[in-house]
Design a protein around this motif. Structure first.
Motif, PDB file in Angstrom:
ATOM      1  N   ARG A 103      -4.225   4.076  -2.983  1.00  0.00           N
ATOM      2  CA  ARG A 103      -3.863   2.671  -3.098  1.00  0.00           C
ATOM      3  C   ARG A 103      -4.790   1.814  -2.247  1.00  0.00           C
ATOM      4  NH1 ARG A 103      -0.624   6.892  -2.057  1.00  0.00           N
ATOM      5  NH2 ARG A 103       0.439   5.902  -0.296  1.00  0.00           N
ATOM      6  N   VAL A 141      -4.487   5.381   1.624  1.00  0.00           N
ATOM      7  CA  VAL A 141      -4.283   3.930   1.572  1.00  0.00           C
ATOM      8  C   VAL A 141      -5.449   3.259   2.287  1.00  0.00           C
ATOM      9  CG1 VAL A 141      -2.765   1.996   2.156  1.00  0.00           C
ATOM     10  CG2 VAL A 141      -1.779   4.248   1.661  1.00  0.00           C
ATOM     11  N   GLY A 159       0.800  -1.225   0.000  1.00  0.00           N
ATOM     12  CA  GLY A 159       0.000   0.000   0.000  1.00  0.00           C
ATOM     13  C   GLY A 159       0.831   1.272   0.000  1.00  0.00           C
TER      14      GLY A 159
END
Length: 358
Positions: free
Chosen positions: A261, A238, A163
Motif C-alpha cells: 500500500r 506500506v 495505509g
C-alpha cells in the motif's frame, strides 16, 4: 486585530484586519493562544492552492479560548480553552453523517485559512463550533496540544489508517517533517516490524530516530537500495508519502512490495507520473485523502495520557507578532532544523473557566 494576510504568491504581511464577529448561530469566536505554521501554508504562499485568494487570513491550526458563541452552540462556552480543528463539520450532510468531515458539503471541510479567514490571527471565527472545537484538559499545554489540530490526525488517518499498517509490517515514511514524524509515532501504535524514515535533512532524520524509526536514509544514502536490502528484495508493506513533490511520490511507488500500500499524505502542487506500466501487475493499492479528524478525540486522550509526543515536535517558539519570522524559519527547515514552530506564550496554558455565578 492583527493577522497574517495572503496577498498573492510569495506575498504575506502581518497587518491590521477587522475583528471577526458571529455570522451564524453555530459560530464561536476564539482568542488565539497558540498557533502554528503548516507545510500546507507554505504551499499556499507559493501559489500551489489557487482557491486561496488575496486578502485571506491564513492558518488552520490553533489552541485558544472561547470569547463568544452563537445561540446554537451548546458544547463550549466563553472561557473554555479549546483545540481548533483544521476541519470544520456541519454535522448534517451525507459525508458528515459518515464521519467523513473533510468532505463536508454543508459549508465545512477545510475552510479555515482556505476559503474563510484562518487562525494565524489574534482572534478567529470558527464555524460549526460544536463539532469543530475540542475542550482541552488544563494539564495539556497549549504548545503541545496545537499539534493535534492537523498533523497528528492527518498522519494517523491519511497515512496509517489508509495505509492499513498492521503488526509485523515494514513501513517506509518518505519525508520526516512534522507530518512524517507524526506518521512514525502513530504507526508505532500498530507494532510494525520495522519503520524506515527518508529525508534530506540530517536534523529531521535524527528526530525520526528519536520518535521510533529503526532505520533512516538521507542525502548520502540510496533509500531504495536500503529498503531493498532490509526487505530481502521484496519491498515495503506500506509506504507513506509525506512530502508533496512528484519525485517523492514516484519513489514511494518503487519502494512498495507486490500487494503493498502507498498512502499519499503530501499536498502536491505539480503533477506526478503514475507508472502504471510497472504497477499494474503488482496489485498495489494507492490512497489519497484529506483528513476527516474523526480520530481527534482519541488522539487527544492519548496525548493527555502521555502516549503520544507533543513537546518533542516543537523546536521553535515565537510571540504571535513574530509570524513572518516564524514562516521564514519554518520555510528553511533544512538550514534551521525546524520541525514545528509555535507562536503564543505559556501564559495561556491554563485558563480559569467562569462559573455560572460569574
Amino acid at each position: 486585530m492583527k493577522a497574517l494576510v495572503f496577498h498573492g504568491p510569495g506575498q504575506t504581511s502581518w497587518q491590521d484586519v477587522p475583528d471577526p464577529s458571529i455570522k451564524d448561530a453555530a459560530d464561536a469566536i476564539v482568542r488565539v493562544d497558540a498557533v502554528t505554521v503548516c507545510g500546507t501554508d507554505l504551499h499556499i504562499v507559493k501559489g500551489d492552492v489557487p482557491e486561496v485568494t488575496p486578502g485571506r487570513v491564513l492558518g488552520h491550526e490553533a489552541v485558544g479560548t472561547v470569547v463568544e458563541t452563537g445561540g446554537d452552540v451548546h458544547g463550549v462556552r466563553p472561557g473554555d480553552r479549546v483545540l481548533i480543528s483544521c476541519i470544520s463539520a456541519c454535522g448534517r450532510c451525507r459525508f458528515c453523517r459518515e464521519a467523513r468531515y473533510g468532505q463536508c458539503r454543508g459549508g465545512g471541510g477545510w475552510v479555515l485559512g482556505h476559503t474563510i479567514d484562518g487562525t494565524q490571527a489574534e482572534y478567529v471565527r470558527v464555524p460549526f463550533a460544536d463539532l469543530s472545537v475540542h475542550p482541552l484538559p488544563s494539564a495539556l499545554p497549549s504548545h503541545e496540544a496545537v499539534v493535534l489540530a492537523d498533523i497528528f490526525p492527518t498522519s494517523y488517518e491519511v497515512g496509517v489508517l489508509n495505509g492499513r499498517v498492521r503488526p509485523g509490517d515494514t513501513v517506509v515514511v518518505v519525508g520526516a517533517g512534522p507530518i512524517g514524524l507524526a506518521a512514525i509515532a502513530t504507526a508505532s501504535l500498530y507494532s510494525p516490524y520495522r519503520t524506515i524514515a527518508v529525508d534530506l535533512a540530517p536534523s529531521r532524520l535524527a528526530a525520526a530516530r528519536e520518535l521510533g524509526a529503526d532505520a533512516t536514509a538521507g542525502a548520502q544514502e540510496e533509500p531504495e537500495k536500503l529498503v531493498e536490502d532490509l526487505t530481502d528484495g521484496l519491498g515495503a508493506d506500506v509506504v507513506i508519502e509525506a512530502v508533496g513533490v512528484p519525485e517523492a511520490f514516484e519513489m514511494c511507488t518503487r519502494m512498495v512490495r507486490p500487494g503493498g500500500r502507498v498512502a499519499n499524505i503530501g499536498v502536491h502542487g505539480k503533477p506526478a507520473t503514475l507508472h502504471l506500466e510497472d504497477l499494474w501487475i503488482k496489485d498495489v493499492t494507492l490512497t489519497t485523502g484529506l483528513v476527516d479528524t474523526h480520530s481527534t478525540p482519541m488522539l487527544l486522550r492519548m496525548m493527555a495520557a502521555g502516549r503520544l509526543p507533543g513537546a518533542a515536535m516543537v523546536t521553535h517558539r515565537f510571540e504571535l507578532d513574530q509570524m513572518e519570522e516564524a514562516y521564514d524559519i519554518f520555510s528553511r527547515a533544512g538550514e534551521t532544523g525546524a520541525l514545528k514552530v509555535v507562536l503564543g506564550g505559556p501564559q495561556h496554558d491554563t485558563v480559569a473557566v467562569p462559573t455560572q455565578e460569574q
